[in-house]
Design a protein around this motif. Structure first.
Motif, PDB file in Angstrom:
ATOM      1  N   LEU A  26       0.813  -1.215   0.000  1.00 24.77           N
ATOM      2  CA  LEU A  26       0.000   0.000   0.000  1.00 24.77           C
ATOM      3  C   LEU A  26       0.845   1.262   0.000  1.00 24.77           C
ATOM      4  O   LEU A  26       0.505   2.243  -0.658  1.00 24.77           O
ATOM      5  CB  LEU A  26      -0.957   0.008   1.196  1.00 24.77           C
ATOM      6  CG  LEU A  26      -2.029  -1.079   1.200  1.00 24.77           C
ATOM      7  CD1 LEU A  26      -2.950  -0.907   2.401  1.00 24.77           C
ATOM      8  CD2 LEU A  26      -2.850  -1.066  -0.075  1.00 24.77           C
ATOM      9  N   SER A  27       1.939   1.259   0.743  1.00 32.15           N
ATOM     10  CA  SER A  27       2.803   2.437   0.796  1.00 32.15           C
ATOM     11  C   SER A  27       3.906   2.391  -0.244  1.00 32.15           C
ATOM     12  O   SER A  27       4.446   3.415  -0.620  1.00 32.15           O
ATOM     13  CB  SER A  27       3.427   2.581   2.189  1.00 32.15           C
ATOM     14  OG  SER A  27       2.414   2.757   3.149  1.00 32.15           O
ATOM     15  N   GLY A  28       4.275   1.200  -0.670  1.00 38.55           N
ATOM     16  CA  GLY A  28       5.282   1.061  -1.717  1.00 38.55           C
ATOM     17  C   GLY A  28       6.712   1.252  -1.264  1.00 38.55           C
ATOM     18  O   GLY A  28       7.585   1.514  -2.073  1.00 38.55           O
ATOM     19  N   HIS A  29       6.951   1.138   0.010  1.00 38.63           N
ATOM     20  CA  HIS A  29       8.319   1.284   0.504  1.00 38.63           C
ATOM     21  C   HIS A  29       8.496   0.422   1.747  1.00 38.63           C
ATOM     22  O   HIS A  29       7.542  -0.089   2.302  1.00 38.63           O
ATOM     23  CB  HIS A  29       8.645   2.741   0.837  1.00 38.63           C
ATOM     24  CG  HIS A  29       7.689   3.351   1.824  1.00 38.63           C
ATOM     25  ND1 HIS A  29       7.703   3.043   3.153  1.00 38.63           N
ATOM     26  CD2 HIS A  29       6.665   4.220   1.637  1.00 38.63           C
ATOM     27  CE1 HIS A  29       6.744   3.716   3.775  1.00 38.63           C
ATOM     28  NE2 HIS A  29       6.089   4.431   2.869  1.00 38.63           N
ATOM     29  N   GLY A  30       9.706   0.264   2.177  1.00 40.32           N
ATOM     30  CA  GLY A  30       9.983  -0.519   3.366  1.00 40.32           C
ATOM     31  C   GLY A  30      10.711   0.267   4.426  1.00 40.32           C
ATOM     32  O   GLY A  30      11.314  -0.314   5.317  1.00 40.32           O
ATOM     33  N   ASN A  31      10.670   1.588   4.346  1.00 44.01           N
ATOM     34  CA  ASN A  31      11.429   2.381   5.314  1.00 44.01           C
ATOM     35  C   ASN A  31      10.613   2.790   6.536  1.00 44.01           C
ATOM     36  O   ASN A  31      11.133   3.454   7.423  1.00 44.01           O
ATOM     37  CB  ASN A  31      12.059   3.611   4.651  1.00 44.01           C
ATOM     38  CG  ASN A  31      11.039   4.527   4.022  1.00 44.01           C
ATOM     39  OD1 ASN A  31       9.846   4.289   4.092  1.00 44.01           O
ATOM     40  ND2 ASN A  31      11.521   5.579   3.386  1.00 44.01           N
ATOM     41  N   ALA A  32       9.351   2.425   6.584  1.00 41.76           N
ATOM     42  CA  ALA A  32       8.513   2.688   7.748  1.00 41.76           C
ATOM     43  C   ALA A  32       7.510   1.555   7.891  1.00 41.76           C
ATOM     44  O   ALA A  32       6.982   1.064   6.896  1.00 41.76           O
ATOM     45  CB  ALA A  32       7.779   4.013   7.591  1.00 41.76           C
ATOM     46  N   MET A  33       7.295   1.135   9.118  1.00 38.59           N
ATOM     47  CA  MET A  33       6.332   0.057   9.353  1.00 38.59           C
ATOM     48  C   MET A  33       4.958   0.630   9.632  1.00 38.59           C
ATOM     49  O   MET A  33       4.831   1.670  10.283  1.00 38.59           O
ATOM     50  CB  MET A  33       6.784  -0.802  10.533  1.00 38.59           C
ATOM     51  CG  MET A  33       8.027  -1.603  10.223  1.00 38.59           C
ATOM     52  SD  MET A  33       8.561  -2.628  11.597  1.00 38.59           S
ATOM     53  CE  MET A  33       7.139  -3.665  11.829  1.00 38.59           C
ATOM     54  N   GLY A  34       3.941  -0.051   9.127  1.00 40.09           N
ATOM     55  CA  GLY A  34       2.592   0.426   9.373  1.00 40.09           C
ATOM     56  C   GLY A  34       1.553  -0.618   9.038  1.00 40.09           C
ATOM     57  O   GLY A  34       1.848  -1.637   8.413  1.00 40.09           O
ATOM     58  N   GLY A  35       0.357  -0.358   9.449  1.00 39.05           N
ATOM     59  CA  GLY A  35      -0.753  -1.248   9.164  1.00 39.05           C
ATOM     60  C   GLY A  35      -2.060  -0.529   9.409  1.00 39.05           C
ATOM     61  O   GLY A  35      -2.088   0.570   9.976  1.00 39.05           O
ATOM     62  N   CYS A  36      -3.138  -1.126   8.957  1.00 41.82           N
ATOM     63  CA  CYS A  36      -4.446  -0.534   9.207  1.00 41.82           C
ATOM     64  C   CYS A  36      -5.487  -1.636   9.346  1.00 41.82           C
ATOM     65  O   CYS A  36      -5.330  -2.732   8.819  1.00 41.82           O
ATOM     66  CB  CYS A  36      -4.833   0.461   8.123  1.00 41.82           C
ATOM     67  SG  CYS A  36      -5.158  -0.256   6.518  1.00 41.82           S
ATOM     68  N   VAL A  37      -6.534  -1.311  10.078  1.00 37.24           N
ATOM     69  CA  VAL A  37      -7.672  -2.204  10.255  1.00 37.24           C
ATOM     70  C   VAL A  37      -8.893  -1.479   9.702  1.00 37.24           C
ATOM     71  O   VAL A  37      -9.148  -0.326  10.055  1.00 37.24           O
ATOM     72  CB  VAL A  37      -7.899  -2.548  11.740  1.00 37.24           C
ATOM     73  CG1 VAL A  37      -9.120  -3.440  11.906  1.00 37.24           C
ATOM     74  CG2 VAL A  37      -6.666  -3.211  12.329  1.00 37.24           C
ATOM     75  N   VAL A  38      -9.626  -2.165   8.837  1.00 37.45           N
ATOM     76  CA  VAL A  38     -10.839  -1.595   8.253  1.00 37.45           C
ATOM     77  C   VAL A  38     -12.030  -2.373   8.806  1.00 37.45           C
ATOM     78  O   VAL A  38     -12.081  -3.599   8.696  1.00 37.45           O
ATOM     79  CB  VAL A  38     -10.814  -1.691   6.714  1.00 37.45           C
ATOM     80  CG1 VAL A  38     -12.087  -1.102   6.121  1.00 37.45           C
ATOM     81  CG2 VAL A  38      -9.580  -1.007   6.152  1.00 37.45           C
TER      82      VAL A  38
END
Length: 139
Positions: free
Chosen positions: A86-98
């Motif tokens: 979704l972000s297209g990079h690996g320099n920051a970790m993240g996630g989301c719940v829908v």
């Protein structure tokens, strides 16, 4: 503590049997399994979770919303790792719940934090007060 029961989600009768355990609170499944590439039958699994009165939680990281929209196939909650595609990079970790907003958290006694009055909020019951936003507001 909590306990996890592993079951082959391609074997719907086995999933149904596992869902009969009284302490089961949800079914977690990947829409597109990593690394096997197995596509889960979300509609069949959704039917099983409806019978059990628990939410279907789908990890849609590999498929992304571009290839699969799990809520349209019966998912109650969808999880994405924003770090990968979704972000297209690996320099920051993240996630989301829908949250689909479709699950009735007060249907049974498995989710008292959402269904029963919460003393810390002057007796407010999240499901009753916020309806389809109960999980989102609570979280």
């Amino acid at each position: 503590g909590w306990k996890c029961i592993f079951v082959d989600v391609d074997d719907v009768p086995s999933v149904r049997k596992a869902m009969q355990q009284p302490k089961v609170k949800g079914l977690w499944v990947e829409s597109l399994a990593n690394p096997g590439g197995i596509v889960s039958d979300l509609r069949a699994l959704s039917a099983v979770t409806r019978e059990a009165g628990v939410p279907l939680i789908v990890d849609n990281t590999m498929a992304t919303p571009f290839l699969c929209r799990p809520i349209e196939h019966g998912a109650d909650l969808v999880v994405h790792s924003t770090t990968k595609f979704l972000s297209g990079h690996g320099n920051a970790m993240g996630g989301c719940v829908v949250d689909s907003g479709k699950f009735d958290w007060a249907k049974n006694d498995k989710f008292p934090a959402l269904a029963l009055p919460e003393p810390a909020y002057h007796g407010l019951a999240f499901q009753e007060t916020f309806g389809d936003l109960a999980f989102t507001i609570y979280g």
